[in-house]
Design a protein around this motif. Structure first.
Motif, PDB file in Angstrom:
ATOM      1  N   LEU A 367      36.734  15.748   4.931  1.00  0.00           N
ATOM      2  CA  LEU A 367      38.182  15.842   4.816  1.00  0.00           C
ATOM      3  C   LEU A 367      38.680  17.210   5.271  1.00  0.00           C
ATOM      4  O   LEU A 367      38.015  18.227   5.065  1.00  0.00           O
ATOM      5  CB  LEU A 367      38.608  15.595   3.367  1.00  0.00           C
ATOM      6  CG  LEU A 367      38.180  14.249   2.752  1.00  0.00           C
ATOM      7  CD1 LEU A 367      38.508  14.224   1.270  1.00  0.00           C
ATOM      8  CD2 LEU A 367      38.863  13.095   3.471  1.00  0.00           C
ATOM      9  N   TYR A 368      39.864  17.220   5.878  1.00  0.00           N
ATOM     10  CA  TYR A 368      40.473  18.493   6.265  1.00  0.00           C
ATOM     11  C   TYR A 368      40.923  19.273   5.032  1.00  0.00           C
ATOM     12  O   TYR A 368      40.942  20.496   5.026  1.00  0.00           O
ATOM     13  CB  TYR A 368      41.677  18.249   7.176  1.00  0.00           C
ATOM     14  CG  TYR A 368      41.331  17.574   8.482  1.00  0.00           C
ATOM     15  CD1 TYR A 368      40.114  17.824   9.122  1.00  0.00           C
ATOM     16  CD2 TYR A 368      42.211  16.684   9.082  1.00  0.00           C
ATOM     17  CE1 TYR A 368      39.794  17.204  10.315  1.00  0.00           C
ATOM     18  CE2 TYR A 368      41.904  16.064  10.284  1.00  0.00           C
ATOM     19  CZ  TYR A 368      40.694  16.324  10.892  1.00  0.00           C
ATOM     20  OH  TYR A 368      40.383  15.705  12.075  1.00  0.00           O
ATOM     21  N   GLN A 369      41.267  18.537   3.981  1.00  0.00           N
ATOM     22  CA  GLN A 369      41.661  19.148   2.717  1.00  0.00           C
ATOM     23  C   GLN A 369      41.027  18.346   1.587  1.00  0.00           C
ATOM     24  O   GLN A 369      41.026  17.116   1.611  1.00  0.00           O
ATOM     25  CB  GLN A 369      43.187  19.159   2.568  1.00  0.00           C
ATOM     26  CG  GLN A 369      43.674  19.877   1.318  1.00  0.00           C
ATOM     27  CD  GLN A 369      45.195  19.991   1.291  1.00  0.00           C
ATOM     28  OE1 GLN A 369      45.874  19.599   2.225  1.00  0.00           O
ATOM     29  NE2 GLN A 369      45.726  20.534   0.210  1.00  0.00           N
ATOM     30  N   GLY A 370      40.466  19.036   0.602  1.00  0.00           N
ATOM     31  CA  GLY A 370      39.716  18.375  -0.450  1.00  0.00           C
ATOM     32  C   GLY A 370      40.527  17.359  -1.244  1.00  0.00           C
ATOM     33  O   GLY A 370      41.732  17.527  -1.454  1.00  0.00           O
ATOM     34  N   GLN A 371      39.844  16.295  -1.681  1.00  0.00           N
ATOM     35  CA  GLN A 371      40.429  15.287  -2.553  1.00  0.00           C
ATOM     36  C   GLN A 371      39.482  15.022  -3.711  1.00  0.00           C
ATOM     37  O   GLN A 371      38.263  15.200  -3.602  1.00  0.00           O
ATOM     38  CB  GLN A 371      40.660  13.968  -1.800  1.00  0.00           C
ATOM     39  CG  GLN A 371      41.902  13.917  -0.950  1.00  0.00           C
ATOM     40  CD  GLN A 371      42.140  12.507  -0.418  1.00  0.00           C
ATOM     41  OE1 GLN A 371      41.560  12.105   0.579  1.00  0.00           O
ATOM     42  NE2 GLN A 371      42.986  11.758  -1.097  1.00  0.00           N
ATOM     43  N   LYS A 372      40.048  14.556  -4.821  1.00  0.00           N
ATOM     44  CA  LYS A 372      39.225  14.164  -5.954  1.00  0.00           C
ATOM     45  C   LYS A 372      38.605  12.798  -5.692  1.00  0.00           C
ATOM     46  O   LYS A 372      39.144  11.988  -4.938  1.00  0.00           O
ATOM     47  CB  LYS A 372      40.067  14.143  -7.232  1.00  0.00           C
ATOM     48  CG  LYS A 372      40.609  15.509  -7.632  1.00  0.00           C
ATOM     49  CD  LYS A 372      41.450  15.428  -8.894  1.00  0.00           C
ATOM     50  CE  LYS A 372      41.967  16.816  -9.285  1.00  0.00           C
ATOM     51  NZ  LYS A 372      42.799  16.772 -10.513  1.00  0.00           N
ATOM     52  N   LEU A 373      37.467  12.558  -6.329  1.00  0.00           N
ATOM     53  CA  LEU A 373      36.746  11.298  -6.160  1.00  0.00           C
ATOM     54  C   LEU A 373      37.654  10.103  -6.435  1.00  0.00           C
ATOM     55  O   LEU A 373      37.682   9.135  -5.667  1.00  0.00           O
ATOM     56  CB  LEU A 373      35.536  11.273  -7.101  1.00  0.00           C
ATOM     57  CG  LEU A 373      34.739   9.966  -7.174  1.00  0.00           C
ATOM     58  CD1 LEU A 373      34.036   9.703  -5.854  1.00  0.00           C
ATOM     59  CD2 LEU A 373      33.715  10.027  -8.312  1.00  0.00           C
ATOM     60  N   THR A 374      38.408  10.156  -7.513  1.00  0.00           N
ATOM     61  CA  THR A 374      39.275   9.040  -7.894  1.00  0.00           C
ATOM     62  C   THR A 374      40.362   8.795  -6.859  1.00  0.00           C
ATOM     63  O   THR A 374      40.719   7.650  -6.566  1.00  0.00           O
ATOM     64  CB  THR A 374      39.906   9.308  -9.267  1.00  0.00           C
ATOM     65  OG1 THR A 374      38.863   9.476 -10.229  1.00  0.00           O
ATOM     66  CG2 THR A 374      40.793   8.155  -9.701  1.00  0.00           C
ATOM     67  N   GLU A 375      40.908   9.855  -6.281  1.00  0.00           N
ATOM     68  CA  GLU A 375      41.951   9.708  -5.264  1.00  0.00           C
ATOM     69  C   GLU A 375      41.411   8.993  -4.034  1.00  0.00           C
ATOM     70  O   GLU A 375      42.065   8.102  -3.470  1.00  0.00           O
ATOM     71  CB  GLU A 375      42.497  11.085  -4.884  1.00  0.00           C
ATOM     72  CG  GLU A 375      43.212  11.801  -6.024  1.00  0.00           C
ATOM     73  CD  GLU A 375      43.518  13.252  -5.711  1.00  0.00           C
ATOM     74  OE1 GLU A 375      44.393  13.826  -6.390  1.00  0.00           O
ATOM     75  OE2 GLU A 375      42.882  13.817  -4.793  1.00  0.00           O
ATOM     76  N   LEU A 376      40.215   9.372  -3.613  1.00  0.00           N
ATOM     77  CA  LEU A 376      39.613   8.749  -2.439  1.00  0.00           C
ATOM     78  C   LEU A 376      39.241   7.297  -2.731  1.00  0.00           C
ATOM     79  O   LEU A 376      39.401   6.412  -1.881  1.00  0.00           O
ATOM     80  CB  LEU A 376      38.379   9.545  -2.013  1.00  0.00           C
ATOM     81  CG  LEU A 376      37.853   9.310  -0.594  1.00  0.00           C
ATOM     82  CD1 LEU A 376      38.927   9.597   0.448  1.00  0.00           C
ATOM     83  CD2 LEU A 376      36.627  10.175  -0.337  1.00  0.00           C
ATOM     84  N   LEU A 377      38.764   7.028  -3.949  1.00  0.00           N
ATOM     85  CA  LEU A 377      38.423   5.661  -4.341  1.00  0.00           C
ATOM     86  C   LEU A 377      39.666   4.775  -4.339  1.00  0.00           C
ATOM     87  O   LEU A 377      39.608   3.609  -3.931  1.00  0.00           O
ATOM     88  CB  LEU A 377      37.770   5.656  -5.721  1.00  0.00           C
ATOM     89  CG  LEU A 377      37.389   4.284  -6.288  1.00  0.00           C
ATOM     90  CD1 LEU A 377      36.366   3.593  -5.392  1.00  0.00           C
ATOM     91  CD2 LEU A 377      36.850   4.416  -7.709  1.00  0.00           C
ATOM     92  N   SER A 378      40.792   5.302  -4.769  1.00  0.00           N
ATOM     93  CA  SER A 378      42.045   4.532  -4.766  1.00  0.00           C
ATOM     94  C   SER A 378      42.409   4.089  -3.354  1.00  0.00           C
ATOM     95  O   SER A 378      42.789   2.934  -3.126  1.00  0.00           O
ATOM     96  CB  SER A 378      43.183   5.370  -5.358  1.00  0.00           C
ATOM     97  OG  SER A 378      42.975   5.636  -6.720  1.00  0.00           O
TER      98      SER A 378
END
Length: 728
Positions: A367-378
């Motif tokens: 990712l160009y900018q970090g995301q939380k696991l739950t956000e990506l799973l959504s």
């Protein structure tokens, strides 16, 4: 067949990317090697289809693609190759003739949920672009144009649906208990939830406030027990409507920590190590977490991720929304939709086709900018799991302990039945730094997922064996190394491959022999077949002065043929498996410079003889490579040549499959039925043996065999008993 355009044609990508197909790459030893020849680049245009159009009654667009033969950056009528029609109601039709152009000119469809400001009733967002890096995915920086199609038709009040039922465990000992949990969407206070046993007796829920959860105690005899969930509601006219779903519990002498997730028409058996959570909305599925959690409330539309969760995913059943006709097509369309919503790069690092046609793949996400696991799973659930255009699912809430990450690994398996148009998708998602802690669980989830119709039953089997000398297992390998000039950048990768092979096989207990040829000759390098690691280090580095005509399949086929160099050397040995490993950063040029028949990846010497092919290829330089196609048809595996950190796992898979073929203990029922691998119990001379890759046993579904390792390898003559469940 060409087709005519209309006046509302919009040409895009006119100067986006020019794709030059080179007939040969890298330095070579032959002066007759071909020189790069540029070809016309691909263009895409769109045509609006109004409401009432013959191709889309409710309106839509037609996407047309062709090659800019006169290089004027305008897609003219005589340059058309093929088209796709995408309608507002979600229908998608692809013209068969010339459709290969859509491997370069990509069309990806992402889904818009209801109540979105762009489409009140939900819809589709169409992304168009050229596949500049040849990864078969439309990356964010490759998107050149988008179109939005809003769903049409009346928006009726949603009916309640039973999303899924889970049983934990699904295999219970005589007189034991199990917990059944149902996920229900759109439930009203006036609706009734009723559980019944096989005799029709009503079962009282554990908690009146949570009628979706019950605990049942099974009977005193081995067999299957059926439990039924009935959802009683009223339709718009006040008529009573009953929705029913059954779940089957197996009563066995030897229980196992197997979970059953009943979806719509299919059920999935998960390996030990997961806890499931409700997933409501327009999806038949369940979230899976690697850490135990409490069950969410029946009516919750907001699901909190448990603290300290490292790995999450889902299992879901859906129909094709894109006209897919195979597991591979459903995988590609699902990942295309997901990738358009990711601000970063998504690279497929490996892919394998199982013997039953299911496909599994691994992707690296940066990712160009970090995301939380739950956000990506959504995002993954929204684009991959929903079973209707414009649908929606539960809102996932990150835990307080989650930290945004930039690098993730996505593992996904797809099992699609074209007759019923039903696909079952299973995924796991984890940050790179946590992979090592969950690798075995990931592999068992996405390469051994067992699905079956909801009315299928489980049977118990007990197979007995007398141990043989496992050290006698034989595995032969033919390595085919690209020695053209373009491989000058891959010498580090070759060294990594050599090291991985050495680390894996020296202590494997497998009697292995390796022969090496190049992509321009069938002559065996060095002393021929050898197990001397020092010799292999030299054999694996043939230099970069070979021909630019990379013909790895042609020369390996020639070497393995009757009277070929491998055959004349006495290989494969009697009782040994034969695996072929091809390493090249260019496409296969099997037919390009000869009058030989075109190579058929599904009908050839490798398939006929059961030789499994593994490919290390460069996707960006091997757009039409037959190497990965051959790996697919022989149930091998494909890996991106640049992802050297995965070489060790890649070689371990080769070793495990090769050893299992020649030395494994094949489960008797596995030849006819699906084995629930998480139910397998193994004893040697009456003592339990744990499932462990280093000092225990492993199950390999491709060869349907149990293989022992390390200190757990039985001595010759020992009595081995394998008890397991299989789907009948």
């Amino acid at each position: 067949m060409k087709f005519n355009s209309t006046s509302n044609k919009k040409t895009i990508l006119a100067s986006a990317v020019s794709i030059a197909i080179l007939s040969g790459c890298g330095g070579g030893s032959s002066s007759s090697d071909p020189q790069p020849t540029p070809v016309s680049h691909a263009l895409i245009s769109t045509i609006d289809l109004p409401v009432g159009n013959d191709e889309c009654v409710n309106g839509g667009i037609k996407v047309i693609a062709g090659y800019d033969e006169n290089n004027n950056d305008i897609l003219e009528d005589n340059e058309y190759e093929s088209n796709q029609v995408i309608c507002n109601d979600g229908t998608r039709v692809e013209q068969e003739e010339g459709k290969e152009i859509f491997e370069e000119a990509l069309v990806a469809i992402a889904y818009i949920a209801k109540n979105d400001e762009r489409c009140a009733s939900g819809g589709q967002q169409i992304f168009l672009g050229l596949d500049a890096n040849s990864n078969k995915l439309l990356d964010h920086d490759e998107i050149s144009s988008t179109e939005i199609l809003c769903s049409v038709g009346a928006d009726f009040a949603p009916e309640p649906i039973i999303n899924a039922i889970t049983a934990n465990p699904a295999i219970v000992s005589i007189g034991g208990s199990t917990v059944l949990t149902a996920t229900i969407s759109n439930l009203l206070n006036t609706d009734s939830v009723i559980w019944q046993d096989a005799d029709g007796n009503e079962i009282t829920p554990d908690d009146a406030g949570s009628p979706n959860v019950i605990t049942v105690t099974v009977g005193d005899s081995v067999g299957q027990e059926v439990y039924t969930l009935s959802l009683v509601t009223k339709d718009a006219d006040g008529n009573t409507v009953v929705h029913k779903k059954n779940i089957v519990i197996t009563v066995a002498e030897a229980p196992a920590s197997t979970q059953s997730v009943v979806l719509n028409t299919q059920q999935v058996f998960l390996p030990e190590g997961y806890t499931t959570s409700t997933l409501t909305g327009d999806v038949h599925g369940s979230i899976i977490y690697a850490e135990p959690i409490s069950t969410s409330d029946i009516s919750s539309r907001s699901i909190p991720t448990p603290e300290q969760t490292d790995l999450a995913g889902f299992v879901a059943e859906k129909q094709s929304l894109n006209g897919d006709t195979s597991s591979l097509e459903m995988l590609e369309s699902s990942m295309s939709a997901f990738t358009t919503q990711i601000f970063g790069n998504v690279v497929q690092t490996s892919q394998a086709i199982l013997s039953n046609g299911d496909v599994s793949a691994t992707y690296k996400i940066k990712l160009y900018q970090g995301q939380k696991l739950t956000e990506l799973l959504s995002t993954l659930i929204e684009q991959v799991a929903l079973n209707k255009v414009g649908g929606s699912a539960s809102v996932l809430v990150p835990s307080a302990s989650e930290i945004p990450q930039e690098n993730y690994q996505l593992d996904i398996s797809v099992s699609y039945n074209a007759t019923s148009d039903v696909g079952v998708i299973t995924t796991t998602l984890i940050s790179d730094e946590k992979i090592v802690d969950y690798n075995e669980l990931i592999v068992s989830t996405t390469s051994e997922v067992i699905k079956a119709p909801t009315d299928a039953t489980l049977e118990l089997a007990n197979d007995s064996f007398v141990a043989v000398d496992q050290a006698a297992s034989k595995a032969d390998f033919l390595f085919v190394i690209d020695n053209s000039g373009s491989m000058s950048d891959e010498q580090t990768a070759i060294s990594k491959l050599t090291q991985s092979f050495s680390d894996t096989f020296v202590n494997s207990g497998i009697d292995f022999m390796v022969g090496t040829i190049t992509t321009d000759s069938d002559e065996l390098r060095g002393v021929g077949f050898t197990n001397d690691i020092v010799q292999l280090e030299d054999d694996f580095k043939p230099g970069t002065s070979g021909s630019a005509r990379e013909r790895g399949i042609y020369y390996s086929e020639l070497a393995l043929s009757s009277g070929g160099t491998v055959d004349l050397s006495g290989y494969p040995r009697e009782g040994a498996s034969m695996s072929v490993v091809i390493m090249s950063d260019e496409e296969s040029q099997y037919q390009r410079y000869t009058n030989d028949p075109e190579f058929d990846p599904n009908n050839n010497l490798f398939v006929d003889n059961g030789y499994r092919v593994y490919s290390l290829v460069q996707p960006s330089d091997a757009r039409d490579s037959q190497y990965d196609d051959l790996s697919t048809s022989t149930f091998g595996k494909t890996l991106n040549i640049d992802v050297t950190e995965e070489y060790q796992s890649f070689v371990e898979t080769m070793a495990q499959n090769a050893g299992a073929i020649s030395a494994g203990y094949k489960l008797v029922q596995a030849t006819q039925y699906q084995v629930v691998s998480s139910s397998i119990k193994v004893t040697v001379n009456g003592l339990n043996v744990e499932r462990n890759a280093l000092n225990g046993w492993q199950y390999y579904p491709l060869s349907q065999s149990i293989v022992f390792s390390g200190s757990a390898i039985p001595v010759a003559g020992a009595n081995i008993v394998m008890a397991y469940q299989y789907v009948k």
